[in-house]
Scaffold this active site. Structure first.
Site, PDB file in Angstrom:
ATOM      1  N   LYS A 116       0.514  -2.030 -11.524  1.00  0.00           N
ATOM      2  CA  LYS A 116       0.703  -0.954 -10.538  1.00  0.00           C
ATOM      3  C   LYS A 116       0.653   0.444 -11.162  1.00  0.00           C
ATOM      4  O   LYS A 116       0.208   1.399 -10.535  1.00  0.00           O
ATOM      5  CB  LYS A 116       2.037  -1.167  -9.808  1.00  0.00           C
ATOM      6  CG  LYS A 116       2.131  -2.513  -9.079  1.00  0.00           C
ATOM      7  CD  LYS A 116       1.144  -2.607  -7.942  1.00  0.00           C
ATOM      8  CE  LYS A 116       1.249  -3.923  -7.196  1.00  0.00           C
ATOM      9  NZ  LYS A 116       0.558  -5.049  -7.842  1.00  0.00           N
ATOM     10  N   GLY A 164       4.447  -6.454  -3.130  1.00  0.00           N
ATOM     11  CA  GLY A 164       5.098  -7.055  -1.965  1.00  0.00           C
ATOM     12  C   GLY A 164       6.599  -6.814  -1.940  1.00  0.00           C
ATOM     13  O   GLY A 164       7.343  -7.554  -1.317  1.00  0.00           O
ATOM     14  N   GLY A 165       7.040  -5.768  -2.657  1.00  0.00           N
ATOM     15  CA  GLY A 165       8.441  -5.388  -2.507  1.00  0.00           C
ATOM     16  C   GLY A 165       9.365  -6.015  -3.522  1.00  0.00           C
ATOM     17  O   GLY A 165      10.527  -5.658  -3.639  1.00  0.00           O
ATOM     18  N   GLU A 200       8.965   6.349  -8.366  1.00  0.00           N
ATOM     19  CA  GLU A 200       8.248   7.130  -7.357  1.00  0.00           C
ATOM     20  C   GLU A 200       9.280   7.815  -6.455  1.00  0.00           C
ATOM     21  O   GLU A 200      10.360   7.262  -6.230  1.00  0.00           O
ATOM     22  CB  GLU A 200       7.360   6.238  -6.468  1.00  0.00           C
ATOM     23  CG  GLU A 200       6.103   5.717  -7.111  1.00  0.00           C
ATOM     24  CD  GLU A 200       5.245   4.939  -6.122  1.00  0.00           C
ATOM     25  OE1 GLU A 200       5.740   4.561  -5.039  1.00  0.00           O
ATOM     26  OE2 GLU A 200       4.059   4.693  -6.434  1.00  0.00           O
ATOM     27  N   GLU A 275      -3.620  -0.381  -0.069  1.00  0.00           N
ATOM     28  CA  GLU A 275      -2.406  -0.216   0.726  1.00  0.00           C
ATOM     29  C   GLU A 275      -1.836   1.190   0.534  1.00  0.00           C
ATOM     30  O   GLU A 275      -1.780   1.688  -0.598  1.00  0.00           O
ATOM     31  CB  GLU A 275      -1.387  -1.249   0.257  1.00  0.00           C
ATOM     32  CG  GLU A 275      -0.174  -1.384   1.108  1.00  0.00           C
ATOM     33  CD  GLU A 275       0.785  -2.426   0.544  1.00  0.00           C
ATOM     34  OE1 GLU A 275       0.368  -3.571   0.293  1.00  0.00           O
ATOM     35  OE2 GLU A 275       1.943  -2.058   0.342  1.00  0.00           O
ATOM     36  N   ASN A 290      -4.489  -4.872  -2.967  1.00  0.00           N
ATOM     37  CA  ASN A 290      -4.377  -6.335  -2.857  1.00  0.00           C
ATOM     38  C   ASN A 290      -5.772  -6.904  -3.062  1.00  0.00           C
ATOM     39  O   ASN A 290      -6.649  -6.732  -2.213  1.00  0.00           O
ATOM     40  CB  ASN A 290      -3.810  -6.720  -1.482  1.00  0.00           C
ATOM     41  CG  ASN A 290      -2.396  -6.181  -1.308  1.00  0.00           C
ATOM     42  OD1 ASN A 290      -1.572  -6.326  -2.208  1.00  0.00           O
ATOM     43  ND2 ASN A 290      -2.142  -5.533  -0.187  1.00  0.00           N
ATOM     44  N   ARG A 292      -7.589  -9.483  -2.811  1.00  0.00           N
ATOM     45  CA  ARG A 292      -7.856 -10.801  -2.199  1.00  0.00           C
ATOM     46  C   ARG A 292      -8.141 -10.597  -0.729  1.00  0.00           C
ATOM     47  O   ARG A 292      -7.909  -9.504  -0.197  1.00  0.00           O
ATOM     48  CB  ARG A 292      -6.609 -11.678  -2.360  1.00  0.00           C
ATOM     49  CG  ARG A 292      -5.434 -11.141  -1.573  1.00  0.00           C
ATOM     50  CD  ARG A 292      -4.167 -11.969  -1.686  1.00  0.00           C
ATOM     51  NE  ARG A 292      -3.142 -11.483  -0.787  1.00  0.00           N
ATOM     52  CZ  ARG A 292      -2.297 -10.486  -1.080  1.00  0.00           C
ATOM     53  NH1 ARG A 292      -2.370  -9.890  -2.245  1.00  0.00           N
ATOM     54  NH2 ARG A 292      -1.392 -10.069  -0.205  1.00  0.00           N
TER      55      ARG A 292
HETATM   56  C1  MV4 Z   1       7.226   2.626  -1.107  1.00  0.00           C
HETATM   57  C2  MV4 Z   1       7.982   2.957   0.044  1.00  0.00           C
HETATM   58  C3  MV4 Z   1       8.533   4.237   0.127  1.00  0.00           C
HETATM   59  N1  MV4 Z   1       8.347   5.132  -0.872  1.00  0.00           N
HETATM   60  N2  MV4 Z   1       7.039   3.532  -2.071  1.00  0.00           N
HETATM   61  C4  MV4 Z   1       6.966  -2.049  -0.244  1.00  0.00           C
HETATM   62  C5  MV4 Z   1       6.266  -3.077  -1.074  1.00  0.00           C
HETATM   63  C6  MV4 Z   1       4.985  -2.472  -1.385  1.00  0.00           C
HETATM   64  N3  MV4 Z   1       4.016  -2.904  -0.381  1.00  0.00           N
HETATM   65  C7  MV4 Z   1       5.208  -0.992  -1.353  1.00  0.00           C
HETATM   66  N4  MV4 Z   1       6.351  -0.792  -0.545  1.00  0.00           N
HETATM   67  C8  MV4 Z   1       6.869   0.443  -0.328  1.00  0.00           C
HETATM   68  N5  MV4 Z   1       6.677   1.386  -1.251  1.00  0.00           N
HETATM   69  C9  MV4 Z   1       7.601   4.766  -1.954  1.00  0.00           C
HETATM   70  N6  MV4 Z   1       7.418   5.657  -2.939  1.00  0.00           N
HETATM   71  C10 MV4 Z   1       8.152   1.974   1.045  1.00  0.00           C
HETATM   72  C11 MV4 Z   1       7.591   0.728   0.842  1.00  0.00           C
HETATM   73  C12 MV4 Z   1       7.756  -0.277   1.883  1.00  0.00           C
HETATM   74  C13 MV4 Z   1       9.016  -0.807   2.122  1.00  0.00           C
HETATM   75  C14 MV4 Z   1      10.093  -0.421   1.330  1.00  0.00           C
HETATM   76  C15 MV4 Z   1      11.324  -0.965   1.601  1.00  0.00           C
HETATM   77  C16 MV4 Z   1      11.486  -1.893   2.626  1.00  0.00           C
HETATM   78  C17 MV4 Z   1      10.423  -2.293   3.371  1.00  0.00           C
HETATM   79  C18 MV4 Z   1       9.171  -1.767   3.120  1.00  0.00           C
HETATM   80  C19 MV4 Z   1       8.063  -2.184   3.868  1.00  0.00           C
HETATM   81  C20 MV4 Z   1       6.825  -1.651   3.606  1.00  0.00           C
HETATM   82  C21 MV4 Z   1       6.659  -0.694   2.592  1.00  0.00           C
END
Ligand code: MV4
Length: 450
Positions: A116, A164-165, A200, A275, A290, A292
């Site tokens: 990442k 994926g978190g 971040e 994404e 992603n 895939r």
């Molecule tokens: C973030 C964010 C807010 N600020 N990055 C979640 C996993 C991956 N797909 C990236 N994600 C996020 N990155 C910054 N700088 C919010 C998300 C996010 C998220 C964060 C917490 C709980 C649920 C979430 C669902 C989608 C994206």
């Protein structure tokens, strides 16, 4: 073009690839574990091989068995689907060593984008907006504290090998940053064998908007517009749609062009999803790629009319994309709901079991991608997805009405499903106004659960 393709996956995505092969006149070689023996979708394949017992580690994740099945089945290529080995760069490398075409990105691109921090640097180099944050991995607590002071709280600690978190921690002050750094690094080491973390600025309540991209081996890169995947719970998507509601065209064009620009700047071909998170002022920030095909690819197929699995196969066979960006429309509105065998009133526990009754909806604009049938037993060994219900209509309001009609028609007994919850979400005024952000469902879900 390939004569025979092995599908290294199961369930609805295996069926989806088998169908694409059939339409292209390519023989399909399916693999199955003991838990999937007898599943009806396997009958659609030209050949099928049992690769082991139910546990994924002894079947669908076992590289040796997949390669062996490809050899026995004389497959020239392997489609990994999503999950399992789809983003396993080592598997993609071994396929190349065995002269079996991996229907997906080159393992070099997969590796680079899977890191990442490296992906963030590639995005910055391509002029794609990223969230303010650390340039590289965090080397010490004191460095993190200084960075956070510069960025301003809240900050998000993320695992560089994550996705994926997993391995994420929000820190709203120095103490939370200290504990969050330790927690995230430990979780990352355990989950990914790589404790590297980066920082971040935390964007509060963003929307999750992702852009479908496909690239051929001749350097052509085309996007298939965006998908809004903000209706999710604990990083599990429930509803995806294209186009994203309430996204101004200028933002839509900028985000889709940024995605294509990023993929163009790295050595990448085949399908991929870029994404982003989008804040309340429609500023978008790159998050990750992603590498895939994704569960939700059908909504992009519906609005563009492009068969993404067919194009993946053609690109892997060395063909040029048969369309340019100008040829890719975004017609109407497509919505997908994931129907899972789970019990929302029991904290979404999986609800495996035998489907004693199944009535599948149909009619104009309704597409059901699923491997299940009446009498099918949902296995506890794999994810609990029963299928994906996709609708496509000229307007979003019509698409929501069509989805509600289709869900009303849907009858399934023997397992609990997410259908009742999906209907409540689709009827909710916030959802209907297109004002859902990634934390909305978690904030609201108690109203939806009896
Ligand atoms: C973030 C964010 C807010 N600020 N990055 C979640 C996993 C991956 N797909 C990236 N994600 C996020 N990155 C910054 N700088 C919010 C998300 C996010 C998220 C964060 C917490 C709980 C649920 C979430 C669902 C989608 C994206």
């Amino acid at each position: 073009m390939f004569d025979r393709i092995l599908i290294a996956n199961r369930g609805e995505i295996a069926q989806r690839v088998i169908r694409a092969c059939r339409e292209l006149g390519i023989k399909s070689v399916a693999v199955f574990s003991e838990a999937d023996r007898g599943a009806h979708y396997l009958e659609l394949a030209d050949e099928k091989y049992c690769i082991g017992p139910a546990p994924a580690g002894e079947s669908y994740l076992c590289v040796k068995k997949i390669i062996a099945a490809a050899e026995i089945g004389s497959a020239q290529a392997v489609h990994p689907g999503y999950g399992f080995l789809a983003e396993n760069a080592e598997f993609a490398r071994i396929c190349r060593e065995c002269e079996i075409e991996f229907i997906g990105p080159p393992h070099e691109g997969m590796e680079k984008l899977g890191d990442k921090v490296a992906a963030r640097q590639m995005a910055m180099a391509a002029g794609v907006p990223v969230v303010p944050g650390s340039d590289g991995l965090i080397k010490s607590e004191s460095e993190a504290l200084m960075l956070a002071a510069g960025i301003g709280y809240p900050v998000l600690i993320k695992a560089t090998a994550g996705g994926g978190g997993k391995g994420m921690r929000v820190a709203r002050n120095d103490d939370e940053l200290r504990t969050g750094l330790k927690g995230a690094a430990q979780e990352a080491e355990k989950a990914f064998n790589n404790a590297g973390v980066y920082l971040e600025k935390y964007v509060e309540n963003p929307r999750h908007i992702e852009v479908q991209v496909i690239a051929d081996q001749q350097g052509n890169v085309v996007h298939l517009w965006e998908r809004d995947c903000s209706t999710q719970r604990k990083h599990q998507k429930l509803i995806e749609e294209s186009p994203a509601p309430n996204l101004p065209d200028v933002a839509r064009t900028a985000i889709c062009d940024a995605a294509a620009r990023l993929i163009r700047s790295v050595d990448y071909h085949n399908a991929g999803t870029v994404e982003f998170i989008v804040d309340k002022d429609n500023n978008f920030y790159f998050i990750e790629v992603n590498a895939r095909i994704q569960v939700e690819h059908p909504v992009s197929e519906q609005v563009t009319g492009i068969d993404l699995i067919e194009q993946q196969i053609r690109v892997a066979a060395g063909e040029e994309l048969p369309f340019t960006q100008a040829d890719v429309p975004c017609n109407g509105c497509a919505i997908e709901v994931r129907i899972n065998a789970e019990d929302p009133s029991n904290n979404f526990r999986p609800s495996p079991g035998t489907i004693t009754k199944l009535r599948i909806p149909g009619g104009r604009g309704v597409r059901f991608e699923s491997h299940v049938h009446q009498g099918y037993t949902i296995s506890p060994y794999y994810d609990s997805m029963v299928g994906k219900l996709i609708v496509h209509r000229p307007t979003r309001a019509q698409a929501i009405a069509c989805m509600l009609r289709a869900l009303d028609e849907f009858a399934i007994e023997g397992v609990k499903t997410s259908i009742p919850l999906l209907k409540k979400i689709l009827r909710d005024p916030t959802f209907q106004a297109g004002e859902v952000d990634t934390r909305w469902l978690e904030r609201t879900i108690d109203q939806f659960i009896p």
